[in-house]
Scaffold this motif. Structure first.
Motif, mmCIF file in Angstrom:
data_model
loop_
_atom_site.group_PDB
_atom_site.id
_atom_site.type_symbol
_atom_site.label_atom_id
_atom_site.label_comp_id
_atom_site.label_asym_id
_atom_site.label_seq_id
_atom_site.Cartn_x
_atom_site.Cartn_y
_atom_site.Cartn_z
ATOM 1 N N GLU A 239 68.676 50.807 26.501
ATOM 2 C CA GLU A 239 67.268 51.030 26.173
ATOM 3 C C GLU A 239 67.031 52.457 25.695
ATOM 4 O OE1 GLU A 239 65.323 49.879 29.778
ATOM 5 O OE2 GLU A 239 65.036 47.789 29.117
ATOM 6 N N ASN A 240 67.733 53.418 26.295
ATOM 7 C CA ASN A 240 67.616 54.808 25.854
ATOM 8 C C ASN A 240 68.099 54.975 24.414
ATOM 9 O OD1 ASN A 240 66.487 55.741 28.206
ATOM 10 N ND2 ASN A 240 68.411 56.470 29.087
ATOM 11 N N PHE A 241 69.195 54.292 24.095
ATOM 12 C CA PHE A 241 69.695 54.383 22.727
ATOM 13 C C PHE A 241 68.663 53.820 21.752
ATOM 14 C CE2 PHE A 241 71.561 52.385 19.018
ATOM 15 C CZ PHE A 241 72.221 53.462 18.449
ATOM 16 N N LEU A 242 68.132 52.637 22.065
ATOM 17 C CA LEU A 242 67.186 51.999 21.151
ATOM 18 C C LEU A 242 65.916 52.829 20.980
ATOM 19 C CD1 LEU A 242 67.569 48.282 22.295
ATOM 20 C CD2 LEU A 242 68.400 49.309 20.167
ATOM 21 N N LYS A 243 65.514 53.521 22.016
ATOM 22 C CA LYS A 243 64.273 54.290 21.963
ATOM 23 C C LYS A 243 64.455 55.642 21.268
ATOM 24 C CE LYS A 243 60.554 56.105 24.897
ATOM 25 N NZ LYS A 243 60.032 56.206 26.293
ATOM 26 N N TYR A 244 65.551 56.342 21.590
ATOM 27 C CA TYR A 244 65.684 57.719 21.132
ATOM 28 C C TYR A 244 66.684 57.927 19.985
ATOM 29 C CZ TYR A 244 63.262 58.657 25.524
ATOM 30 O OH TYR A 244 62.351 58.668 26.559
ATOM 31 N N GLU A 245 67.698 57.090 19.905
ATOM 32 C CA GLU A 245 68.771 57.339 18.938
ATOM 33 C C GLU A 245 68.767 56.382 17.744
ATOM 34 O OE1 GLU A 245 70.570 59.968 19.071
ATOM 35 O OE2 GLU A 245 69.894 60.601 21.058
ATOM 36 N N GLN A 246 68.453 55.106 17.986
ATOM 37 C CA GLN A 246 68.519 54.132 16.889
ATOM 38 C C GLN A 246 67.636 54.498 15.710
ATOM 39 O OE1 GLN A 246 66.316 51.750 15.465
ATOM 40 N NE2 GLN A 246 67.993 51.107 14.108
ATOM 41 N N PRO A 247 66.426 55.034 15.919
ATOM 42 C CA PRO A 247 65.592 55.388 14.761
ATOM 43 C C PRO A 247 66.253 56.391 13.817
ATOM 44 C CG PRO A 247 64.256 55.303 16.743
ATOM 45 C CD PRO A 247 65.685 55.176 17.187
ATOM 46 N N LYS A 248 67.185 57.181 14.322
ATOM 47 C CA LYS A 248 67.877 58.159 13.481
ATOM 48 C C LYS A 248 68.807 57.467 12.483
ATOM 49 C CE LYS A 248 67.850 61.510 17.273
ATOM 50 N NZ LYS A 248 68.693 62.289 18.231
ATOM 51 N N TYR A 249 69.244 56.256 12.827
ATOM 52 C CA TYR A 249 70.124 55.512 11.936
ATOM 53 C C TYR A 249 69.340 54.789 10.840
ATOM 54 C CZ TYR A 249 74.121 56.278 15.032
ATOM 55 O OH TYR A 249 75.133 56.861 15.761
ATOM 56 N N GLY A 250 68.095 54.471 11.117
ATOM 57 C CA GLY A 250 67.269 53.789 10.131
ATOM 58 C C GLY A 250 67.514 52.286 10.102
ATOM 59 N N GLY A 251 66.538 51.558 9.604
ATOM 60 C CA GLY A 251 66.671 50.105 9.487
ATOM 61 C C GLY A 251 66.907 49.445 10.828
ATOM 62 N N ASP A 252 67.764 48.409 10.810
ATOM 63 C CA ASP A 252 68.038 47.676 12.052
ATOM 64 C C ASP A 252 69.465 47.900 12.541
ATOM 65 O OD1 ASP A 252 69.394 46.352 10.092
ATOM 66 O OD2 ASP A 252 68.486 44.396 10.429
ATOM 67 N N MET A 253 70.083 48.994 12.081
ATOM 68 C CA MET A 253 71.458 49.277 12.491
ATOM 69 C C MET A 253 71.567 49.390 14.007
ATOM 70 S SD MET A 253 72.860 52.050 9.686
ATOM 71 C CE MET A 253 74.442 52.165 10.558
ATOM 72 N N TRP A 254 72.551 48.713 14.563
ATOM 73 C CA TRP A 254 72.917 48.757 15.982
ATOM 74 C C TRP A 254 71.927 48.051 16.904
ATOM 75 C CZ3 TRP A 254 77.670 50.276 17.317
ATOM 76 C CH2 TRP A 254 78.372 51.103 16.437
ATOM 77 N N ILE A 255 70.805 47.592 16.390
ATOM 78 C CA ILE A 255 69.804 46.985 17.275
ATOM 79 C C ILE A 255 70.355 45.745 17.959
ATOM 80 C CG2 ILE A 255 67.587 45.770 17.332
ATOM 81 C CD1 ILE A 255 66.545 47.762 15.289
ATOM 82 N N ASP A 256 70.950 44.827 17.194
ATOM 83 C CA ASP A 256 71.481 43.598 17.778
ATOM 84 C C ASP A 256 72.554 43.883 18.818
ATOM 85 O OD1 ASP A 256 69.806 42.025 16.328
ATOM 86 O OD2 ASP A 256 71.281 41.413 14.827
ATOM 87 N N THR A 257 73.418 44.853 18.521
ATOM 88 C CA THR A 257 74.510 45.186 19.441
ATOM 89 C C THR A 257 73.982 45.541 20.815
ATOM 90 O OG1 THR A 257 75.922 45.982 17.643
ATOM 91 C CG2 THR A 257 76.425 46.775 19.869
ATOM 92 N N PHE A 258 72.968 46.386 20.859
ATOM 93 C CA PHE A 258 72.457 46.862 22.147
ATOM 94 C C PHE A 258 71.502 45.853 22.790
ATOM 95 C CE2 PHE A 258 74.213 50.689 20.385
ATOM 96 C CZ PHE A 258 74.699 51.370 21.492
ATOM 97 N N LYS A 259 70.769 45.103 21.969
ATOM 98 C CA LYS A 259 69.892 44.082 22.549
ATOM 99 C C LYS A 259 70.699 42.967 23.206
ATOM 100 C CE LYS A 259 65.499 44.550 20.144
ATOM 101 N NZ LYS A 259 64.470 43.881 19.312
ATOM 102 N N LYS A 260 71.838 42.620 22.620
ATOM 103 C CA LYS A 260 72.707 41.605 23.219
ATOM 104 C C LYS A 260 73.233 42.073 24.569
ATOM 105 C CE LYS A 260 74.240 39.383 18.928
ATOM 106 N NZ LYS A 260 75.386 39.183 17.986
#
Length: 274
Positions: A239-260
């Motif tokens: 959850e920390n990654f999705l909130k603070y770090e994922q937006p830096k990657y842009g788009g939907d990169m890595w979202i599925d990986t961490f949500k799974k």
């Protein structure tokens, strides 16, 4: 300040414009290479003998490819002809058969298997583009020295802002390299199932300057928490990654990986409570 203006200013002061620094030749397989198209040609060591009778590196690489892909020339990678001089696969395959390395049906003989097992270091070099660990260290040191000299050169021609920017990038890259080495060590520990020891190395990397590889870092920490069966901690790090770090990657990169991962660990927590 534009480069031309800087040069004119420097010239008016000293009448001598300093020469820009040049980078040393890179090393590949212990040799200094100055050919930018080096990888487009046959390697000088392709016919280097590695075993008796007259078994050479190109024989080993072709045998290794046949072991993986079989006797299907349409699948053979282009580097066999480009870098190892294997242009006639019929002749080259017959040579392996005559050397006792290959059966008629494309299976390796015991001698062929032994050749591959005893020469894994050459296969590893092949995979790395024939850049040895010593080459990597020398090339890295050469590149760092060149960039430092280039920053000094920018100062000399009065491009102060550019020199400062380059020095900041050099400092950042040094920190990144140090962090990446720790990450690789933590990753090795994780793969050895030493999850706690791995996280002791990896967790302090979060938020450190130079650590811009946050996705693999957070994912490895999450893997460790799952290995420790600490599902709540796995959910929290994801959850920390999705909130603070994922937006830096842009788009939907890595979202599925961490949500799974969150979904899996959430189910585990429910099961454990039941």
């Amino acid at each position: 300040m534009p480069l031309l203006s800087s040069l004119k200013k420097l010239f008016s002061k000293t009448s001598t414009i300093p020469e820009p620094p040049t980078r040393d030749q890179i090393k590949i397989y212990g040799k200094e290479i100055d050919d930018p198209d080096f990888y487009e040609h046959v390697y000088p060591w392709a016919k280097q003998q590695i075993a008796e009778p007259n078994i050479v590196i190109s024989d080993l690489i072709l045998l290794w490819v046949i072991k993986r892909l079989g006797l299907f020339t349409e699948k053979y990678p282009v580097h066999l002809s480009r870098n190892y001089g294997v242009t006639d696969y019929g002749v080259a395959t017959l040579r392996l058969i005559n050397l006792g390395l290959l059966e008629q049906d494309g299976l390796l003989t015991p001698k062929g298997k032994e050749l591959i097992n005893n020469n894994q270091h050459y296969i590893k070099l092949h995979k790395s583009g024939w850049v040895t660990d010593e080459d990597k260290a020398a090339n890295r040191a050469s590149y760092e020295a060149f960039r430092t000299k280039h920053a000094d050169y920018l100062d000399q021609i009065d491009l102060k802002d550019s020199a400062k920017e380059l020095r900041e990038q050099i400092a950042f890259d040094k920190l990144r390299d140090e962090g990446w080495k720790l990450f690789e060590k933590g990753e090795r520990l994780s793969k050895q199932k030493q999850y706690q020891q791995s996280n002791e190395l990896l967790l302090p990397l979060i938020g450190q300057k130079g650590v811009d590889f946050t996705a693999p870092l957070y994912e490895r920490i999450a893997i460790n928490y799952r290995g420790l069966k600490d599902y709540q901690a796995e959910i929290a790090i994801c959850e920390n990654f999705l909130k603070y770090e994922q937006p830096k990657y842009g788009g939907d990169m890595w979202i599925d990986t961490f949500k799974k991962r969150i979904a899996f660990s959430g189910k585990k927590l429910i099961q454990n409570k039941g």
